[in-house]
Enzyme design. Structure first.
Site, PDB file in Angstrom:
ATOM      1  N   ASP A 292      -5.151   0.692  -2.094  1.00 46.55           N
ATOM      2  CA  ASP A 292      -3.739   0.457  -2.333  1.00 46.55           C
ATOM      3  C   ASP A 292      -3.131   1.613  -3.140  1.00 46.55           C
ATOM      4  O   ASP A 292      -3.764   2.144  -4.054  1.00 46.55           O
ATOM      5  CB  ASP A 292      -3.591  -0.865  -3.097  1.00 46.55           C
ATOM      6  CG  ASP A 292      -2.149  -1.279  -3.284  1.00 46.55           C
ATOM      7  OD1 ASP A 292      -1.423  -1.362  -2.290  1.00 46.55           O
ATOM      8  OD2 ASP A 292      -1.756  -1.518  -4.446  1.00 46.55           O
ATOM      9  N   GLU A 339      -3.791   3.894   1.735  1.00 43.91           N
ATOM     10  CA  GLU A 339      -2.405   3.396   1.841  1.00 43.91           C
ATOM     11  C   GLU A 339      -1.488   4.498   1.314  1.00 43.91           C
ATOM     12  O   GLU A 339      -1.039   4.478   0.179  1.00 43.91           O
ATOM     13  CB  GLU A 339      -2.251   2.091   1.060  1.00 43.91           C
ATOM     14  CG  GLU A 339      -0.945   1.353   1.322  1.00 43.91           C
ATOM     15  CD  GLU A 339       0.104   1.615   0.254  1.00 43.91           C
ATOM     16  OE1 GLU A 339       1.179   2.143   0.614  1.00 43.91           O
ATOM     17  OE2 GLU A 339      -0.151   1.301  -0.913  1.00 43.91           O
ATOM     18  N   ASP A 393       3.576  -6.667   2.801  1.00 45.16           N
ATOM     19  CA  ASP A 393       4.813  -6.434   2.047  1.00 45.16           C
ATOM     20  C   ASP A 393       6.035  -6.295   2.950  1.00 45.16           C
ATOM     21  O   ASP A 393       7.153  -6.157   2.443  1.00 45.16           O
ATOM     22  CB  ASP A 393       4.684  -5.162   1.199  1.00 45.16           C
ATOM     23  CG  ASP A 393       3.837  -5.372  -0.051  1.00 45.16           C
ATOM     24  OD1 ASP A 393       3.757  -6.518  -0.530  1.00 45.16           O
ATOM     25  OD2 ASP A 393       3.266  -4.386  -0.549  1.00 45.16           O
TER      26      ASP A 393
END
Length: 515
Positions: A292, A339, A393
């Site tokens: 992430d 990411e 998200d």
């Protein structure tokens, strides 16, 4: 397939490691899939977010299956009977789930570890687990027990001796809270055992498990409490600076996450062992991992701890190159998806490519007219990438196009014009309408050159805005999505398999039975 464990069906308010998870593996195999990606599975924190946790080493207790505990004899069928409204409820109810599950986890623990549990057949395995995992388990169980005792995970307001981990205070606390720590260890043992069963089943069925590792950890966590030297903190352990994102066209104030920031000098001085241990623990559970906020390994947005928004922050350099060199020295191939979204600069892509990591491409980002958008269109994607229609998200793909249409009709000024232009690009590229856009964008992902293709379950089901998993910056109402009962049926599996085969993505072992 992107689908978090909590989103699966089951009788106890949310999905877990039990029969529904094993059935989901079987469904993925029938559907010709080869990867199951989840969100973080650590103890959930504020707002029930899996990205906020008191330990990046422990597992979330609510993911322990009561059904599997009943099969092992520690609970009865009557004790785990589904309460009214719990079985396959359309949304997760975390408050009810935690109360119901914790009561039964404690009951199972008492039967295993109490006076009546002397004949518990897994006692030796449990004791071995506690010994083998003590490097993180001791800190986690003591931290969690103290959090319950003081009714806060903010260790800076605990008595100073415990805040500062003075040896005598730690010894007394460990002794006083021994029963609670044994219970917490029992839960982690069950999590580990049930996870091992699921992973074994997934491997046998040809399904790889993909995890998700947040770059930052919570200030109020066992991680920070046990290793304060690795974080930018003051004398009592409060952060002096915190993490976030700079202002952009979507948010004039930026994003104030509030996570502790690393002291990269201190990390490097000790060989990045903190990160090495986090990675090793995560890869005990998963075959590969999404990293992430990958840009934070090159540079991070540093915000003064007392700031009310992220506007006054500044970019600071991280030591990602040195960290990944250390990780690469231990593993020939790094099993990571980077990411690399957000404020990406060429140096971020260079770091990603130096270590051969697959970057992320999100097709919903491909139509806003910016130069960056071209990097997210299906025809332009590099082979070493992971393509998504959207992530946890994002809106669902159907919800995304419906929202875009609404802004193009009811918006004002430049915002209305921008939405109309973006909508026209989507229509020209896909030739689609909202009712069909999820399927069309999925096809675009499947026919791209990306070697990895990850599609959210909501998009395979064509669900609208209400099925969204998370709205960043919104504190409540997130993480509650559950797959509709009966949705994972033979018809869906056959459609998924047919499209996967059509675009040459069917796993080799699944091609023995030709359509």
């Amino acid at each position: 397939m992107l689908c978090h464990l909590s989103s699966l069906g089951g009788p106890h308010f949310l999905g877990d490691l039990g029969p529904a998870a094993h059935a989901f593996v079987d469904f993925l195999t029938a559907a010709g899939q080869s990867l199951w990606q989840m969100l973080p599975v650590n103890p959930i924190g504020d707002g029930f977010s899996p990205y906020s946790t008191i330990s990046s080493f422990a597992g979330e207790p609510m993911l322990v299956s009561l059904e599997l505990l009943a099969r092992s004899g520690l609970l009865s069928k009557a004790e785990i009977a589904a309460p009214a409204g719990a079985k396959n409820a359309r949304k997760v109810d975390y408050a009810k789930a935690r109360k119901f599950r914790n009561e039964r986890l404690r009951l199972a623990s008492e039967r295993a570890l109490g006076a009546a549990g002397k004949g518990w057949r897994e006692r030796a395995a449990f004791e071995a687990f506690v010994e083998d995992e003590k490097a993180w388990l001791d800190d986690y169980t003591l931290f969690a027990a103290l959090t319950a005792k003081f009714e806060t995970a903010d260790f800076t307001v605990w008595p100073a001796a415990l805040r500062d981990r003075e040896p005598e205070a730690m010894r007394r606390a460990a002794q006083d809270l021994a029963a609670e720590r044994s219970y917490l260890s029992f839960v982690q043992f069950q999590f580990a055992r049930q996870w091992a069963e699921l992973r074994k089943h997934a491997k046998a069925k040809g399904i790889g498990l993909v995890g998700d590792l947040p770059i930052f950890v919570s200030c109020r966590s066992a991680d920070v409490w046990a290793a304060r030297r690795f974080f930018r903190l003051d004398a009592i352990g409060k952060p002096t600076v915190v993490a976030g994102c700079p202002p952009d066209s979507f948010n004039a104030d930026g994003q104030l996450w509030g996570n502790a920031l690393y002291d990269w000098d201190a990390l490097e001085k000790e060989g990045f062992d903190f990160w090495v241990k986090r990675i090793d623990q995560t890869l005990k559970l998963f075959d590969s991992v999404r990293l992430d906020h990958f840009i934070g390994f090159y540079r991070y947005w540093e915000i003064p701890a007392k700031a009310k928004n992220a506007r006054g922050g500044a970019w600071r350099p991280a030591r990602g190159d040195q960290l990944f060199a250390r990780l690469a020295s231990r593993r020939p191939e790094l099993p990571f998806i980077a990411e690399d979204l957000g404020a990406v600069v060429p140096e971020v892509r260079a770091l990603r490519d130096k270590y051969g990591l697959a970057g992320m491409k999100v097709l919903q980002f491909g139509f806003d007219g910016t130069e960056e958008a071209m990097h997210h269109r299906a025809h332009a994607l590099p082979e070493n990438s992971a393509v998504y229609t959207g992530t946890h998200d994002n809106p669902t793909t159907r919800g995304w196009l419906e929202e875009l249409e609404a802004r193009a009709k009811t918006g004002k000024g430049k915002a209305k014009l921008a939405a109309a232009q973006e909508l026209e690009r989507v229509r020209l590229y896909l030739g689609t309408v909202p009712a069909r856009v999820a399927d069309d964008l999925a096809r675009a992902a499947l026919f791209s050159r990306s070697r990895l293709c990850v599609l959210p379950i909501q998009d395979w089901l064509g669900e609208g805005a209400k099925a969204r998993m998370n709205v960043p910056g919104v504190a409540t109402g997130n993480w509650v999505y559950r797959v509709p009962a009966g949705a994972l049926n033979t018809s869906l599996a056959e459609r998924m398999r047919a499209l996967t085969e059509l675009y040459g993505r069917l796993p080799a072992e699944a091609q023995t039975t030709k359509r």
